[in-house]
Motif scaffolding. Structure first.
Motif, PDB file in Angstrom:
ATOM      1  N   ALA A  76       0.833  -1.208   0.000  1.00  0.00           N
ATOM      2  CA  ALA A  76       0.000   0.000   0.000  1.00  0.00           C
ATOM      3  C   ALA A  76       0.862   1.250   0.000  1.00  0.00           C
ATOM      4  CB  ALA A  76      -0.932  -0.012   1.207  1.00  0.00           C
ATOM      5  N   ALA A  77       1.992   1.215   0.719  1.00  0.00           N
ATOM      6  CA  ALA A  77       2.896   2.361   0.740  1.00  0.00           C
ATOM      7  C   ALA A  77       3.575   2.546  -0.610  1.00  0.00           C
ATOM      8  CB  ALA A  77       3.938   2.187   1.839  1.00  0.00           C
ATOM      9  N   ARG A  78       3.900   1.427  -1.262  1.00  0.00           N
ATOM     10  CA  ARG A  78       4.588   1.507  -2.555  1.00  0.00           C
ATOM     11  C   ARG A  78       3.649   2.010  -3.645  1.00  0.00           C
ATOM     12  NH1 ARG A  78       8.240  -3.402  -4.809  1.00  0.00           N
ATOM     13  NH2 ARG A  78       9.516  -2.623  -3.102  1.00  0.00           N
ATOM     14  N   PHE A  79       2.394   1.574  -3.620  1.00  0.00           N
ATOM     15  CA  PHE A  79       1.430   1.992  -4.631  1.00  0.00           C
ATOM     16  C   PHE A  79       0.401   2.924  -4.005  1.00  0.00           C
ATOM     17  CE2 PHE A  79       3.017  -2.213  -5.901  1.00  0.00           C
ATOM     18  CZ  PHE A  79       3.479  -1.928  -7.170  1.00  0.00           C
ATOM     19  N   SER A  80       0.868   4.023  -3.472  1.00  0.00           N
ATOM     20  CA  SER A  80       0.002   4.946  -2.740  1.00  0.00           C
ATOM     21  C   SER A  80      -1.048   5.598  -3.627  1.00  0.00           C
ATOM     22  CB  SER A  80       0.849   6.037  -2.071  1.00  0.00           C
ATOM     23  OG  SER A  80       1.644   6.713  -3.034  1.00  0.00           O
ATOM     24  N   SER A  81      -0.818   5.612  -4.945  1.00  0.00           N
ATOM     25  CA  SER A  81      -1.783   6.226  -5.851  1.00  0.00           C
ATOM     26  C   SER A  81      -2.967   5.315  -6.135  1.00  0.00           C
ATOM     27  CB  SER A  81      -1.100   6.600  -7.174  1.00  0.00           C
ATOM     28  OG  SER A  81      -0.564   5.442  -7.806  1.00  0.00           O
ATOM     29  N   SER A  82      -2.872   4.044  -5.733  1.00  0.00           N
ATOM     30  CA  SER A  82      -3.954   3.102  -5.981  1.00  0.00           C
ATOM     31  C   SER A  82      -5.137   3.399  -5.066  1.00  0.00           C
ATOM     32  CB  SER A  82      -3.463   1.669  -5.735  1.00  0.00           C
ATOM     33  OG  SER A  82      -4.542   0.763  -5.707  1.00  0.00           O
ATOM     34  N   ARG A  83      -6.323   3.007  -5.511  1.00  0.00           N
ATOM     35  CA  ARG A  83      -7.516   3.199  -4.684  1.00  0.00           C
ATOM     36  C   ARG A  83      -7.668   2.109  -3.632  1.00  0.00           C
ATOM     37  NH1 ARG A  83     -11.803  -0.015  -6.557  1.00  0.00           N
ATOM     38  NH2 ARG A  83     -11.435  -1.052  -8.541  1.00  0.00           N
ATOM     39  N   TYR A  84      -6.758   1.120  -3.623  1.00  0.00           N
ATOM     40  CA  TYR A  84      -6.825   0.041  -2.658  1.00  0.00           C
ATOM     41  C   TYR A  84      -6.055   0.399  -1.384  1.00  0.00           C
ATOM     42  CZ  TYR A  84      -8.459  -2.690  -6.643  1.00  0.00           C
ATOM     43  OH  TYR A  84      -9.170  -3.141  -7.722  1.00  0.00           O
ATOM     44  N   GLY A  85      -6.580  -0.051  -0.250  1.00  0.00           N
ATOM     45  CA  GLY A  85      -5.926   0.163   1.031  1.00  0.00           C
ATOM     46  C   GLY A  85      -5.302  -1.118   1.553  1.00  0.00           C
ATOM     47  N   VAL A  86      -4.775  -1.065   2.769  1.00  0.00           N
ATOM     48  CA  VAL A  86      -4.105  -2.225   3.361  1.00  0.00           C
ATOM     49  C   VAL A  86      -5.054  -3.421   3.441  1.00  0.00           C
ATOM     50  CG1 VAL A  86      -2.991  -3.120   5.444  1.00  0.00           C
ATOM     51  CG2 VAL A  86      -2.506  -0.789   4.668  1.00  0.00           C
ATOM     52  N   SER A  87      -6.275  -3.191   3.900  1.00  0.00           N
ATOM     53  CA  SER A  87      -7.223  -4.300   4.043  1.00  0.00           C
ATOM     54  C   SER A  87      -7.574  -4.906   2.689  1.00  0.00           C
ATOM     55  CB  SER A  87      -8.492  -3.829   4.748  1.00  0.00           C
ATOM     56  OG  SER A  87      -9.148  -2.807   4.004  1.00  0.00           O
ATOM     57  N   ASP A  88      -7.612  -4.080   1.634  1.00  0.00           N
ATOM     58  CA  ASP A  88      -7.908  -4.602   0.299  1.00  0.00           C
ATOM     59  C   ASP A  88      -6.794  -5.524  -0.177  1.00  0.00           C
ATOM     60  OD1 ASP A  88     -10.324  -3.086  -0.081  1.00  0.00           O
ATOM     61  OD2 ASP A  88      -9.059  -1.318  -0.329  1.00  0.00           O
ATOM     62  N   TYR A  89      -5.544  -5.062  -0.037  1.00  0.00           N
ATOM     63  CA  TYR A  89      -4.415  -5.895  -0.440  1.00  0.00           C
ATOM     64  C   TYR A  89      -4.366  -7.175   0.383  1.00  0.00           C
ATOM     65  CZ  TYR A  89      -2.518  -2.051  -3.245  1.00  0.00           C
ATOM     66  OH  TYR A  89      -2.338  -1.081  -4.173  1.00  0.00           O
ATOM     67  N   PHE A  90      -4.676  -7.057   1.664  1.00  0.00           N
ATOM     68  CA  PHE A  90      -4.676  -8.220   2.557  1.00  0.00           C
ATOM     69  C   PHE A  90      -5.666  -9.266   2.049  1.00  0.00           C
ATOM     70  CE2 PHE A  90      -6.288 -10.577   6.208  1.00  0.00           C
ATOM     71  CZ  PHE A  90      -5.131 -10.943   6.869  1.00  0.00           C
ATOM     72  N   GLN A  91      -6.887  -8.838   1.725  1.00  0.00           N
ATOM     73  CA  GLN A  91      -7.901  -9.770   1.245  1.00  0.00           C
ATOM     74  C   GLN A  91      -7.540 -10.349  -0.113  1.00  0.00           C
ATOM     75  OE1 GLN A  91     -10.314 -10.889   3.041  1.00  0.00           O
ATOM     76  NE2 GLN A  91     -10.005  -9.487   4.762  1.00  0.00           N
ATOM     77  N   ILE A  92      -6.946  -9.534  -0.975  1.00  0.00           N
ATOM     78  CA  ILE A  92      -6.515 -10.004  -2.295  1.00  0.00           C
ATOM     79  C   ILE A  92      -5.537 -11.162  -2.156  1.00  0.00           C
ATOM     80  CG2 ILE A  92      -5.059  -9.387  -4.262  1.00  0.00           C
ATOM     81  CD1 ILE A  92      -6.385  -6.598  -4.180  1.00  0.00           C
ATOM     82  N   ALA A  93      -4.568 -11.018  -1.269  1.00  0.00           N
ATOM     83  CA  ALA A  93      -3.542 -12.053  -1.110  1.00  0.00           C
ATOM     84  C   ALA A  93      -4.083 -13.288  -0.401  1.00  0.00           C
ATOM     85  CB  ALA A  93      -2.347 -11.480  -0.352  1.00  0.00           C
ATOM     86  N   MET A  94      -4.841 -13.097   0.679  1.00  0.00           N
ATOM     87  CA  MET A  94      -5.333 -14.244   1.435  1.00  0.00           C
ATOM     88  C   MET A  94      -6.306 -15.084   0.620  1.00  0.00           C
ATOM     89  SD  MET A  94      -3.637 -14.200   4.174  1.00  0.00           S
ATOM     90  CE  MET A  94      -4.423 -15.699   4.769  1.00  0.00           C
ATOM     91  N   ALA A  95      -6.952 -14.485  -0.369  1.00  0.00           N
ATOM     92  CA  ALA A  95      -7.853 -15.251  -1.229  1.00  0.00           C
ATOM     93  C   ALA A  95      -7.100 -16.211  -2.133  1.00  0.00           C
ATOM     94  CB  ALA A  95      -8.701 -14.300  -2.076  1.00  0.00           C
ATOM     95  N   GLN A  96      -5.779 -16.052  -2.215  1.00  0.00           N
ATOM     96  CA  GLN A  96      -4.975 -16.887  -3.101  1.00  0.00           C
ATOM     97  C   GLN A  96      -3.950 -17.722  -2.332  1.00  0.00           C
ATOM     98  OE1 GLN A  96      -3.998 -14.809  -6.984  1.00  0.00           O
ATOM     99  NE2 GLN A  96      -4.405 -13.008  -5.722  1.00  0.00           N
ATOM    100  N   ARG A 152       0.777  -7.365  -6.528  1.00  0.00           N
ATOM    101  CA  ARG A 152       1.126  -6.549  -7.697  1.00  0.00           C
ATOM    102  C   ARG A 152       0.430  -7.058  -8.954  1.00  0.00           C
ATOM    103  NH1 ARG A 152       6.361  -6.821  -5.305  1.00  0.00           N
ATOM    104  NH2 ARG A 152       6.927  -8.496  -6.765  1.00  0.00           N
ATOM    105  N   GLU A 153       0.413  -8.381  -9.132  1.00  0.00           N
ATOM    106  CA  GLU A 153      -0.211  -8.947 -10.323  1.00  0.00           C
ATOM    107  C   GLU A 153      -1.715  -8.690 -10.336  1.00  0.00           C
ATOM    108  OE1 GLU A 153      -0.827 -11.086 -13.879  1.00  0.00           O
ATOM    109  OE2 GLU A 153       0.881 -10.053 -12.979  1.00  0.00           O
ATOM    110  N   THR A 154      -2.364  -8.862  -9.191  1.00  0.00           N
ATOM    111  CA  THR A 154      -3.799  -8.617  -9.117  1.00  0.00           C
ATOM    112  C   THR A 154      -4.109  -7.152  -9.358  1.00  0.00           C
ATOM    113  OG1 THR A 154      -4.032 -10.445  -7.547  1.00  0.00           O
ATOM    114  CG2 THR A 154      -5.859  -8.878  -7.692  1.00  0.00           C
ATOM    115  N   LEU A 155      -3.279  -6.266  -8.823  1.00  0.00           N
ATOM    116  CA  LEU A 155      -3.473  -4.839  -9.047  1.00  0.00           C
ATOM    117  C   LEU A 155      -3.378  -4.520 -10.535  1.00  0.00           C
ATOM    118  CD1 LEU A 155      -3.811  -1.973  -7.982  1.00  0.00           C
ATOM    119  CD2 LEU A 155      -1.343  -1.866  -7.652  1.00  0.00           C
ATOM    120  N   ARG A 156      -2.389  -5.103 -11.186  1.00  0.00           N
ATOM    121  CA  ARG A 156      -2.250  -4.868 -12.620  1.00  0.00           C
ATOM    122  C   ARG A 156      -3.470  -5.372 -13.382  1.00  0.00           C
ATOM    123  NH1 ARG A 156      -1.313  -7.296 -17.127  1.00  0.00           N
ATOM    124  NH2 ARG A 156      -1.307  -9.349 -16.129  1.00  0.00           N
TER     125      ARG A 156
END
Length: 407
Positions: free
Chosen positions: A92-112, A141-145
């Motif tokens: 989240a700190a690296r891609f601060s311009s994204s509309r996703y937050g820490v909890s979003d990235y967390f859920q994205i990864a745990m789903a996989q 990163r891949e899911t964000l892309r």
């Protein structure tokens, strides 16, 4: 976030978020009962969290029944909660311009998590948490892309951006039979060959092809069908459009999968969840076998030797190269940020990092051949490359002095 220390909590509790902040740890009663049984049956009380992570992963690999495998995956998902959280925070700190937050990235990864577990090789003796940290970051990163394209692309733009490999994967994932996939791929290649955007930029919102373009695409398909699909019938414009819309829908579903909880009711049953079916009594014998034949100390020694080899190889690098590795792996700089800092092109930084990884991989392969007498074939090198990335992430993720200035 309050870190967990008790084994029972580490393997049975999950982070709960409020907005984008950690609220508390929630305990799963079924996983807690399962872990409690294992702890009570174990003859050794001083086993570490690392041991239990390897135990559950080996059990996960050995089990063939989806229901029982879900229990092992549940314990491992609980174990990796902190790792995923810190990786999500870093992303989240690296891609601060994204509309996703820490909890979003967390859920994205745990789903996989299943994808992560399939890729981890516990026999190499590496730490699952270090491997997960690198893998979670890659998945995020891949899911964000992928989601960026899904969010902003029209169906027609998405179809043009897809590769054939990704399209076939999406159709297979959607349950489409191979014969139908062949027809769909032919329709898609005809679409890409005929519908070529005229504008150099701004292709994200491509409009639906005009009527004359549809006719040309259908003509292309019908000309090619006898060469690739001898028994295929001619296609109409309406059928062609329906096929392409099916392809676009399958691609979106594949690139943006729905998240399914391990508490989902079991198919065909009115009550009960996947976690209800706890492992059978064979687990106890497997645990005893693992404890009796455990070679953790040997693997740890090898892991320490690998660390010494890589540290020595890093120390042999020039100072700018050492600084580049530390910036990239420790200080969370992107390649573009490093390039701007050094007033270089991004591809130059990418090439330097690739060359540095190759240098370290060569040192690791040489040590493996001389010490373990393992010939570095393609499979071994692939495994070493994954292990190297994991080691670099773990090594530079530890507290370290400030990176020296880049020259």
């Amino acid at each position: 976030m309050q870190p967990r220390t008790a084994l029972l909590a580490i393997f049975s509790t999950f982070l709960q978020f409020e907005t984008d902040h950690v609220h508390t740890w929630a305990s799963d009663s079924k996983l807690r009962r399962s872990m409690q049984i294992q702890l009570e049956q174990s003859s050794q009380r001083d086993l570490s969290a690392k041991f239990w992570s390897l135990y559950w992963h080996k059990l996960w690999r050995a089990e063939s029944q989806p229901d029982s495998q879900k229990v092992s995956a549940g314990h491992l998902s609980a174990y990796l909660q902190e790792t995923c959280y810190w990786t999500a925070q870093k992303t989240a700190a690296r891609f601060s311009s994204s509309r996703y937050g820490v909890s979003d990235y967390f859920q994205i990864a745990m789903a996989q998590v299943d994808k992560l577990l399939k890729g981890f090789n516990s026999d190499q003796g590496f730490n699952l948490q270090n491997y997960a940290s690198a893998t979670f970051a890659s998945l995020m990163r891949e899911t964000l892309r992928q989601r960026r394209e899904i969010d902003i692309c029209s169906d027609w733009a998405l179809l043009r951006k897809l590769s054939q490999k990704r399209l076939v994967e999406a159709l297979k994932n959607n349950g489409v039979p191979q014969e139908t996939i062949d027809r769909y791929v032919l329709a898609w290649t005809s679409f890409k060959a005929i519908y070529v955007p005229q504008q150099a930029t701004g292709t994200q919102k491509l409009e639906k092809p005009a009527a004359e373009v549809w006719i040309a695409i259908a003509t292309q398909y019908n000309q090619e069908r006898t060469q690739l699909l001898p028994n295929a019938t001619a296609i109409t414009v309406a059928d062609l459009e329906a096929i392409l819309m099916t392809c676009a829908k399958a691609a979106r579903a594949y690139l943006y999968p729905a998240q399914i909880s391990i508490n989902t009711p079991r198919p065909g049953q009115d009550a009960g969840e996947f976690l209800d079916q706890l492992p059978n009594t064979e687990q106890a014998s497997l645990l005893e076998e693992m404890i009796a034949t455990e070679t953790i100390q040997t693997r740890q020694n090898q892991h320490q030797q690998i660390g010494k080899v890589l540290i020595a190889a890093i120390q042999d690098l020039d100072q700018p190269s050492q600084s580049l590795l530390q910036l990239y792996y420790s200080q969370a700089y992107t390649q573009q940020q490093i390039a701007e800092k050094l007033e270089m092109k991004q591809y130059t930084i990418s090439r330097r990092l690739t060359k540095l990884r190759k240098t370290l991989l060569t040192a690791l392969a040489t040590w493996s051949q001389d010490t373990l007498h393992i010939s570095p074939d393609s499979d071994v090198l692939k495994a070493m490359s994954s292990s190297l990335e994991e080691w670099l992430t773990g090594h530079y993720g530890e507290p370290a002095p400030t990176a020296p200035a880049l020259e």
